[in-house]
Design an enzyme around this catalytic site. Structure first.
Site, PDB file in Angstrom:
ATOM      1  N   TYR A  55       0.858  -1.184   0.000  1.00 40.78           N
ATOM      2  CA  TYR A  55       0.000   0.000   0.000  1.00 40.78           C
ATOM      3  C   TYR A  55       0.892   1.231   0.000  1.00 40.78           C
ATOM      4  CZ  TYR A  55      -3.388   3.468   1.748  1.00 40.78           C
ATOM      5  OH  TYR A  55      -4.188   4.578   1.906  1.00 40.78           O
ATOM      6  N   ASP A  84       9.384   2.466  -0.729  1.00 41.10           N
ATOM      7  CA  ASP A  84       8.427   3.167   0.119  1.00 41.10           C
ATOM      8  C   ASP A  84       8.737   2.782   1.563  1.00 41.10           C
ATOM      9  OD1 ASP A  84       6.339   4.096   1.604  1.00 41.10           O
ATOM     10  OD2 ASP A  84       4.781   3.515   0.185  1.00 41.10           O
ATOM     11  N   LYS A 126       5.288   8.981   8.514  1.00 39.54           N
ATOM     12  CA  LYS A 126       5.058   8.422   9.852  1.00 39.54           C
ATOM     13  C   LYS A 126       6.051   8.963  10.895  1.00 39.54           C
ATOM     14  CE  LYS A 126       2.273   4.714   8.140  1.00 39.54           C
ATOM     15  NZ  LYS A 126       0.959   4.413   8.555  1.00 39.54           N
TER      16      LYS A 126
HETATM   17  N1  PLP Z   1       3.153   4.112   2.188  1.00 41.77           N
HETATM   18  C1  PLP Z   1       3.099   3.194   3.159  1.00 41.77           C
HETATM   19  C2  PLP Z   1       4.100   2.087   3.172  1.00 41.77           C
HETATM   20  C3  PLP Z   1       2.130   3.292   4.169  1.00 41.77           C
HETATM   21  O1  PLP Z   1       2.077   2.371   5.138  1.00 41.77           O
HETATM   22  C4  PLP Z   1       1.208   4.354   4.114  1.00 41.77           C
HETATM   23  C5  PLP Z   1       0.158   4.483   5.136  1.00 41.77           C
HETATM   24  O2  PLP Z   1      -0.073   3.636   5.949  1.00 41.77           O
HETATM   25  C6  PLP Z   1       1.299   5.280   3.082  1.00 41.77           C
HETATM   26  C7  PLP Z   1       2.286   5.135   2.134  1.00 41.77           C
HETATM   27  C8  PLP Z   1       0.347   6.422   3.005  1.00 41.77           C
HETATM   28  O3  PLP Z   1       0.633   7.303   4.027  1.00 41.77           O
HETATM   29  P1  PLP Z   1      -0.494   8.344   4.549  1.00 41.77           P
HETATM   30  O4  PLP Z   1      -1.513   7.504   5.262  1.00 41.77           O
HETATM   31  O5  PLP Z   1       0.274   9.258   5.432  1.00 41.77           O
HETATM   32  O6  PLP Z   1      -1.041   9.018   3.346  1.00 41.77           O
END
Ligand code: PLP
Length: 424
Positions: free
Chosen positions: A142, A237, A265
């Site tokens: 995700y 990511d 985060k």
């Molecule tokens: N990338 C990863 C690996 C994530 O776990 C998340 C959210 O949980 C995101 C991107 C998206 O981040 P946000 O919820 O701050 O938009």
């Protein structure tokens, strides 16, 4: 529960599903979500006065637990100087310096306000740099709710059985190809067949969003090699893993340099900051130097940057030794409980992030994660909740430990698990 129930009833009338992010609605585990009134260290308290050991930690950002004193102080001080200017501030340079200091692959970085924005912008700049529009992603990973990446997505999308979203036109995802995590052969096939179109491969190098899933030996190295050979950018990511598994994330642990990295985060210490960065030649494709447009009214917000700086500055090598020790203790104790109770389940863990998958023998990809028994997970979730332990309300999310957790919380969680699984 009374106040949570009342609030949820009202929220459902005026907020879709009663929540501002789907997994908070507890749809896959059932029951009424607890409305939280405060947090301190490893614990949260709901509006009805019940206290829980928090194993969600705001889905990862709170590596020091709730209301960490230096974060609270930094935010208060920053607020007293003014909350937003829409002009450059010294903190942004300091935070960029912190990031580039621990991520050698990031020469230049831009701050944004969410992980979604970071992933979306990384894809845009990758396309601008390579001139190739295609993307490869992995099932169950995700990267936020970016149109082109909401294809067989993990996290809430997997929780609700809608890994492909309505409202995303097919044309928007036509350039996205989906491979199985840990299957290098499939990626090689895509790059061999369509390499001239594929600008980027984006991956969670240790997955948190189908529950925790680890890369098998050689998988990430293989991705690096394949992408390098085909002139494709490799995007890590590290929104979850950055500053969590090591200060420099999976890249520090493996020595692999991604072309672009997404962070979030922990970077904001619980306030909205995320970032994407990489080599200067790639990042200089961004406006105002290059032609790839990207912007944000609240990007690099002073309060959020202050919280992030306070968090990163308190994190040192010992933090990760401690988190690994706590994680290993939890893993050992819970595995023993699963054995003693003869429960068919696996516990996947990387440092302080972990998931129990019920009813399966191993989970190395989304197909195997999807085979997990989500009803058993829901029962376990409620069993733990009754005993004062707040776990992710979904099978397809990582649980987290923080530096505010200690042996008492870990041992308590194992005891609670033994009871919860014994009374099924
Ligand atoms: N990338 C990863 C690996 C994530 O776990 C998340 C959210 O949980 C995101 C991107 C998206 O981040 P946000 O919820 O701050 O938009």
């Amino acid at each position: 529960m009374k106040r949570s129930e009342k609030l949820f009833a009202e929220a459902r009338r005026i907020i879709p599903g009663g929540v501002n992010s789907p997994v908070r609605a507890w749809k896959s585990v059932g029951g009424c979500p607890r409305f939280i009134s405060r947090g301190q260290g490893a614990r949260i308290t709901d509006v009805d006065g019940r206290s829980y050991v928090d194993m969600v930690c705001s889905w990862g950002p709170l590596i020091f637990g709730h209301a960490h004193p230096s974060v609270v102080r930094a935010v208060q001080e920053a607020a007293s100087r003014g909350v937003s200017f829409g002009a450059p501030t010294p903190g942004e340079v300091e935070l960029a310096r912190e990031i580039t200091g621990v991520y050698p692959s990031i020469e230049k970085v831009r701050l944004v306000s969410s992980g979604t924005e970071a992933a979306m912008s990384a894809i845009r700049v990758a396309r601008a740099f390579t001139g190739k529009p295609g993307i490869v992603k992995f099932a169950g990973c995700y990267h936020g709710h970016v149109d082109a990446l909401l294809v067989r997505a993990g996290s809430g999308a997997a929780t609700f059985g809608t890994p492909d979203s309505e409202g995303v036109p097919e044309a928007f995802v036509a350039l996205t190809r989906v491979a199985q995590f840990n299957d290098l052969g499939e990626v090689e096939g895509f790059l061999r067949s369509y390499g001239r179109e594929i600008g980027a491969v984006i991956v969670e190098p240790v997955v948190g969003n189908m529950g925790v899933v680890l890369p098998r030996a050689g998988f990430l190295e293989g991705l690096r090699e394949l992408t390098r050979r085909t002139g494709t950018l490799l995007i890590f990511d590290e929104v979850i893993t950055g500053f969590r598994l090591a200060k420099g994330g999976v890249q520090e642990l493996t020595g692999i340099a991604a072309d672009l990295t997404c962070l979030g985060k922990i970077l904001g210490g619980g306030l909205p900051v995320a970032a994407f960065g990489g080599r200067s030649e790639i990042m200089d494709k961004l406006s105002p130097i290059g032609g790839a447009y990207q912007a944000g009214t609240l990007s690099g917000n002073p309060l959020a940057v202050a919280a992030g700086l306070a968090t990163l500055r308190d994190l040192g090598p010992k933090s990760y030794v401690r988190l690994e020790a706590l994680g290993a203790r939890l893993e050992e104790k819970i595995r023993r409980v699963l054995r003693d109770r003869r429960v068919q389940a696996v516990l996947n863990r990387a440092g302080s992030m972990w998931t129990i998958f019920f009813g399966v023998e191993r989970v190395r990809n989304f197909a195997e994660a999807s085979a997990a028994d989500t009803q058993s997970y829901a029962r376990f979730f409620h069993g733990m909740l009754e005993r004062g332990f707040y776990l992710p309300p979904s099978q397809f999310e990582a649980a987290f430990l923080s530096l505010a957790h200690g042996e008492a919380e870990v041992d308590g969680a194992a005891d609670a698990a033994a009871e919860a699984l014994g009374s099924r």
